[in-house]
Design a protein around this motif. Sequence first.
Motif, PDB file in Angstrom:
ATOM      1  N   VAL A 111       0.886  -1.145   0.186  1.00 47.60           N
ATOM      2  CA  VAL A 111       0.070   0.013  -0.141  1.00 47.60           C
ATOM      3  C   VAL A 111       0.968   1.208  -0.052  1.00 47.60           C
ATOM      4  CG1 VAL A 111      -1.923   1.464   1.264  1.00 47.60           C
ATOM      5  CG2 VAL A 111      -1.888  -1.309   1.300  1.00 47.60           C
ATOM      6  N   THR A 112       0.590   2.293  -0.945  1.00 52.63           N
ATOM      7  CA  THR A 112       1.496   3.410  -0.914  1.00 52.63           C
ATOM      8  C   THR A 112       0.605   4.745  -0.728  1.00 52.63           C
ATOM      9  OG1 THR A 112       2.778   2.484  -2.800  1.00 52.63           O
ATOM     10  CG2 THR A 112       2.816   4.662  -2.769  1.00 52.63           C
ATOM     11  N   VAL A 113       1.184   5.364   0.007  1.00 52.41           N
ATOM     12  CA  VAL A 113       0.211   6.589   0.594  1.00 52.41           C
ATOM     13  C   VAL A 113       0.906   7.717  -0.293  1.00 52.41           C
ATOM     14  CG1 VAL A 113      -0.535   8.007   2.384  1.00 52.41           C
ATOM     15  CG2 VAL A 113      -0.114   5.732   2.981  1.00 52.41           C
ATOM     16  N   ALA A 114      -0.142   8.602  -0.976  1.00 48.44           N
ATOM     17  CA  ALA A 114       0.257   9.639  -1.873  1.00 48.44           C
ATOM     18  C   ALA A 114       0.067  10.871  -0.844  1.00 48.44           C
ATOM     19  CB  ALA A 114      -0.509   9.669  -3.021  1.00 48.44           C
ATOM     20  N   GLU A 115       1.217  11.129  -0.150  1.00 51.72           N
ATOM     21  CA  GLU A 115       1.214  12.158   0.556  1.00 51.72           C
ATOM     22  C   GLU A 115       1.216  13.751  -0.024  1.00 51.72           C
ATOM     23  OE1 GLU A 115       4.223  12.183   3.778  1.00 51.72           O
ATOM     24  OE2 GLU A 115       4.102  10.302   4.223  1.00 51.72           O
ATOM     25  N   ASN A 116       1.764  13.623  -1.181  1.00 55.62           N
ATOM     26  CA  ASN A 116       1.663  14.790  -1.650  1.00 55.62           C
ATOM     27  C   ASN A 116       0.560  15.235  -2.620  1.00 55.62           C
ATOM     28  OD1 ASN A 116       2.068  12.948  -3.721  1.00 55.62           O
ATOM     29  ND2 ASN A 116       3.047  14.185  -5.173  1.00 55.62           N
ATOM     30  N   GLN A 117      -0.458  14.314  -2.192  1.00 47.34           N
ATOM     31  CA  GLN A 117      -2.043  14.638  -2.993  1.00 47.34           C
ATOM     32  C   GLN A 117      -3.046  14.699  -1.847  1.00 47.34           C
ATOM     33  OE1 GLN A 117      -3.039  11.727  -6.084  1.00 47.34           O
ATOM     34  NE2 GLN A 117      -0.723  11.523  -6.597  1.00 47.34           N
ATOM     35  N   PHE A 118      -2.771  14.871  -0.503  1.00 44.94           N
ATOM     36  CA  PHE A 118      -3.468  14.986   0.461  1.00 44.94           C
ATOM     37  C   PHE A 118      -4.225  16.471   0.234  1.00 44.94           C
ATOM     38  CE2 PHE A 118      -0.986  12.551   4.042  1.00 44.94           C
ATOM     39  CZ  PHE A 118      -1.422  11.444   3.448  1.00 44.94           C
ATOM     40  N   ASN A 119      -5.695  16.240   0.628  1.00 43.15           N
ATOM     41  CA  ASN A 119      -6.490  17.454   0.077  1.00 43.15           C
ATOM     42  C   ASN A 119      -7.502  17.704   1.426  1.00 43.15           C
ATOM     43  OD1 ASN A 119      -7.952  19.265  -1.708  1.00 43.15           O
ATOM     44  ND2 ASN A 119      -9.433  17.920  -1.821  1.00 43.15           N
ATOM     45  N   THR A 120      -7.640  19.167   1.608  1.00 46.20           N
ATOM     46  CA  THR A 120      -8.610  19.354   2.655  1.00 46.20           C
ATOM     47  C   THR A 120      -9.749  20.122   1.990  1.00 46.20           C
ATOM     48  OG1 THR A 120      -6.967  19.683   4.411  1.00 46.20           O
ATOM     49  CG2 THR A 120      -8.876  21.031   4.767  1.00 46.20           C
ATOM     50  N   ILE A 121     -11.044  19.879   2.360  1.00 46.64           N
ATOM     51  CA  ILE A 121     -12.253  20.694   1.627  1.00 46.64           C
ATOM     52  C   ILE A 121     -12.991  21.023   3.165  1.00 46.64           C
ATOM     53  CG2 ILE A 121     -14.265  20.059   0.612  1.00 46.64           C
ATOM     54  CD1 ILE A 121     -13.434  17.498  -0.738  1.00 46.64           C
ATOM     55  N   HIS A 122     -12.991  22.475   2.793  1.00 49.23           N
ATOM     56  CA  HIS A 122     -13.806  23.156   4.097  1.00 49.23           C
ATOM     57  C   HIS A 122     -15.048  23.141   3.692  1.00 49.23           C
ATOM     58  CE1 HIS A 122      -9.962  24.710   5.562  1.00 49.23           C
ATOM     59  NE2 HIS A 122      -9.314  24.852   4.070  1.00 49.23           N
ATOM     60  N   LYS A 123     -15.891  22.726   4.800  1.00 50.03           N
ATOM     61  CA  LYS A 123     -17.566  22.692   4.764  1.00 50.03           C
ATOM     62  C   LYS A 123     -18.076  24.057   4.733  1.00 50.03           C
ATOM     63  CE  LYS A 123     -19.158  19.119   6.697  1.00 50.03           C
ATOM     64  NZ  LYS A 123     -19.337  17.905   7.610  1.00 50.03           N
ATOM     65  N   PRO A 124     -19.134  24.242   4.198  1.00 47.79           N
ATOM     66  CA  PRO A 124     -19.807  25.392   4.448  1.00 47.79           C
ATOM     67  C   PRO A 124     -20.196  25.814   5.769  1.00 47.79           C
ATOM     68  CG  PRO A 124     -20.972  24.331   2.861  1.00 47.79           C
ATOM     69  CD  PRO A 124     -19.777  23.561   3.203  1.00 47.79           C
ATOM     70  N   PHE A 125     -19.920  27.176   6.227  1.00 45.63           N
ATOM     71  CA  PHE A 125     -20.491  27.322   7.651  1.00 45.63           C
ATOM     72  C   PHE A 125     -21.601  28.177   7.853  1.00 45.63           C
ATOM     73  CE2 PHE A 125     -20.534  30.500  11.173  1.00 45.63           C
ATOM     74  CZ  PHE A 125     -20.351  29.814  12.147  1.00 45.63           C
ATOM     75  N   VAL A 126     -22.810  27.532   8.391  1.00 44.76           N
ATOM     76  CA  VAL A 126     -24.129  28.143   8.321  1.00 44.76           C
ATOM     77  C   VAL A 126     -24.638  28.355   9.918  1.00 44.76           C
ATOM     78  CG1 VAL A 126     -26.456  27.677   7.721  1.00 44.76           C
ATOM     79  CG2 VAL A 126     -24.798  26.833   6.366  1.00 44.76           C
ATOM     80  N   LYS A 127     -25.093  29.661  10.172  1.00 44.07           N
ATOM     81  CA  LYS A 127     -25.407  29.963  11.304  1.00 44.07           C
ATOM     82  C   LYS A 127     -26.518  30.647  11.275  1.00 44.07           C
ATOM     83  CE  LYS A 127     -23.862  32.224  15.745  1.00 44.07           C
ATOM     84  NZ  LYS A 127     -23.043  33.069  16.347  1.00 44.07           N
ATOM     85  N   LEU A 128     -27.601  30.393  11.924  1.00 42.82           N
ATOM     86  CA  LEU A 128     -29.001  31.022  12.160  1.00 42.82           C
ATOM     87  C   LEU A 128     -28.862  31.766  13.290  1.00 42.82           C
ATOM     88  CD1 LEU A 128     -32.067  31.470  11.441  1.00 42.82           C
ATOM     89  CD2 LEU A 128     -32.379  29.298  12.592  1.00 42.82           C
ATOM     90  N   LYS A 129     -29.050  33.236  13.279  1.00 41.23           N
ATOM     91  CA  LYS A 129     -29.324  34.070  14.389  1.00 41.23           C
ATOM     92  C   LYS A 129     -30.834  34.033  15.012  1.00 41.23           C
ATOM     93  CE  LYS A 129     -25.408  36.768  12.858  1.00 41.23           C
ATOM     94  NZ  LYS A 129     -24.914  38.215  12.593  1.00 41.23           N
TER      95      LYS A 129
END
Length: 200
Positions: A111-129
């Motif tokens: 098993v090979t881990v592609a460390e140079n292809q790690f990716n972060t997806i930021h989820k939308p932030f929703v706040k009801l006042k």
Amino acid sequence: MNNLKIQKSVVTAVLLLLPLLSFADGFPFVKLTSKENKMITLRVGSAESDLTNIRIKNQFGQVLYAETVENVNGILKNFDLSHLESGRYKIELENDLNIEEFPITITWDSVTVAENQFNTIHKPFVKLKENGIVDFNYLNLKSNNTSVLITNSKGNVIYKENLGNQSGIEKRFDISSLEKGEYQIMVQSGDRNFKHSIAL
């Protein structure tokens, strides 16, 4: 979903000896290490979000394994992938804030881990006042075309808008005039769909 013979041994431990890095992505520390006999080790430092979803997907996006674990003092897991066919796969971690993607390649003996292809997806932030104003913020780093849809408890669409492909999207919605009840805010960005529930 858990019947594909992906064997795992699980240890939840206090990772006090790990050099935790301070990232602003919701996961203070993530380490994926390949080992002998097609084993991989996943280490996750404790995060503000108590629950972490772990998924293993094949190259077609099909979920082969899924688990939700508590992440109070960190997570340490070993996965035996020897029963999977050779090919490209992806391990995903998801909490309230983000999705982390870790591509791996499985061959007949490793098993090979592609460390140079790690990716972060930021989820939308929703706040009801309290005044019925909804603040919406989305860090769209890949500049995907993004749209938002608001539906009521019956599934009727009460609002929709194409938000474009800006890298940073900020919106404010006034839903104070709507009837009391449950509403869904659904966001589509690229091939990802996010859903938030709110109640007036």
